[in-house]
Design a protein around this motif. Structure first.
Motif, mmCIF file in Angstrom:
data_model
loop_
_atom_site.group_PDB
_atom_site.id
_atom_site.type_symbol
_atom_site.label_atom_id
_atom_site.label_comp_id
_atom_site.label_asym_id
_atom_site.label_seq_id
_atom_site.Cartn_x
_atom_site.Cartn_y
_atom_site.Cartn_z
ATOM 1 N N ALA A 41 28.242 181.755 70.555
ATOM 2 C CA ALA A 41 27.223 181.162 69.406
ATOM 3 C C ALA A 41 25.855 182.061 69.749
ATOM 4 C CB ALA A 41 27.019 180.173 69.496
ATOM 5 N N LEU A 42 25.372 182.410 71.107
ATOM 6 C CA LEU A 42 23.922 182.225 71.128
ATOM 7 C C LEU A 42 23.435 183.677 71.295
ATOM 8 C CD1 LEU A 42 22.638 178.729 72.919
ATOM 9 C CD2 LEU A 42 22.745 179.490 70.367
ATOM 10 N N LEU A 43 24.324 184.478 71.435
ATOM 11 C CA LEU A 43 24.180 186.450 71.546
ATOM 12 C C LEU A 43 24.936 186.612 71.116
ATOM 13 C CD1 LEU A 43 23.719 186.155 76.107
ATOM 14 C CD2 LEU A 43 22.328 185.867 73.977
ATOM 15 N N TRP A 44 26.367 186.447 71.052
ATOM 16 C CA TRP A 44 27.470 186.745 70.217
ATOM 17 C C TRP A 44 26.975 187.182 68.436
ATOM 18 C CZ3 TRP A 44 29.939 191.450 71.406
ATOM 19 C CH2 TRP A 44 31.563 191.655 70.132
ATOM 20 N N THR A 158 29.715 179.105 59.798
ATOM 21 C CA THR A 158 30.444 179.432 60.294
ATOM 22 C C THR A 158 30.235 179.287 62.208
ATOM 23 O OG1 THR A 158 28.763 181.808 60.167
ATOM 24 C CG2 THR A 158 30.161 181.303 58.750
ATOM 25 N N GLY A 159 31.070 180.027 62.732
ATOM 26 C CA GLY A 159 30.912 180.043 64.251
ATOM 27 C C GLY A 159 30.738 180.014 65.316
ATOM 28 N N GLY A 160 29.254 180.221 65.004
ATOM 29 C CA GLY A 160 28.697 179.933 65.864
ATOM 30 C C GLY A 160 28.308 178.603 65.701
ATOM 31 N N PHE A 161 28.570 178.236 64.620
ATOM 32 C CA PHE A 161 28.171 176.444 65.065
ATOM 33 C C PHE A 161 29.135 175.725 65.479
ATOM 34 C CE2 PHE A 161 28.858 172.631 62.564
ATOM 35 C CZ PHE A 161 27.617 171.430 61.999
ATOM 36 N N LEU A 162 30.418 176.124 64.801
ATOM 37 C CA LEU A 162 31.621 175.498 65.667
ATOM 38 C C LEU A 162 31.456 175.517 66.882
ATOM 39 C CD1 LEU A 162 34.148 176.707 63.017
ATOM 40 C CD2 LEU A 162 32.580 174.587 63.131
#
Length: 204
Positions: A41-44, A158-162
């Motif tokens: 979430a925080l790097l990718w 999207t994916g980061g929040f999930l």
């Protein structure tokens, strides 16, 4: 001691050791999954909670669709202030969320140390660390969403929040696992390591 009683004692000791090792293994697996989700979430995903063709909003990006230019336009800090977004609030959200990532990177090392020393007090510290991480992550997300809720709809995430939501769930699961371990450890002899080899009764 009778053979039947001796066999029951052995089974009890084996079950107790297996339970302790299972809880420790589960703790390591949960810690690894938590770290993987936070790195994603925080790097990718670069901290982006919303990454759509017409909108990209995250801890380091605030980009909206520009109809005139026909592309995404990333706003500067001065523009965000005019829009009513508090920069100190965003900075605090970053510190909380990325601070939780730092904790997660060193957390498995501390768990390994506690496992090696077999100190019950160490598990109490682990429980405190997990609660702090939960507060930091939920607090950081809450502050950020409060500042940006006007531009984010629930369907935009999207994916980061999930991944961060999954992280919060795993942290809660780790708290439950550590609590189970402490409850189990109370059943062991206070002067003996839970994983120490115990002397089994010998037939005479």
């Amino acid at each position: 001691m009778l053979p039947r009683e001796q066999a029951g004692t052995r089974r009890g000791l084996l079950q107790r050791r297996c339970t302790g090792h299972l809880l420790c293994a589960l703790t390591f697996l949960e810690a690894a999954a938590t770290l993987a989700l936070m790195l994603y979430a925080l790097l990718w995903e670069a901290g982006n909670l919303v990454d759509l063709p017409d909108k990209r909003i995250g801890f380091y990006n605030f980009c909206l669709w520009n109809e005139t230019a026909g592309e995404l336009t990333c706003l500067e800090y001065s523009h965000l202030q005019v829009m009513g977004i508090s920069l100190p609030g965003i900075a605090l959200a970053r510190v909380c969320v990325y601070g939780c990532l730092v904790f997660s990177m060193f957390y498995p090392i501390f768990v390994a140390h506690v496992k090696r020393t077999e100190e019950r007090e160490g598990w109490k510290v682990i429980l405190i660390i997990l609660i702090i991480k939960m507060i930091m992550l939920s607090g950081g997300l809450g502050i950020f969403l409060f500042q940006t809720s006007q531009w984010i709809h629930p369907s935009d995430f999207t994916g980061g929040f999930l991944a961060l939501l999954g992280t919060q769930a795993l942290l809660l699961l780790q708290v439950l696992t550590a609590t189970m371990y402490l409850s189990w450890a109370k059943l062991t002899h206070p002067c003996q390591s839970p994983f120490a080899e115990e002397t089994l009764p010998i037939d005479i």
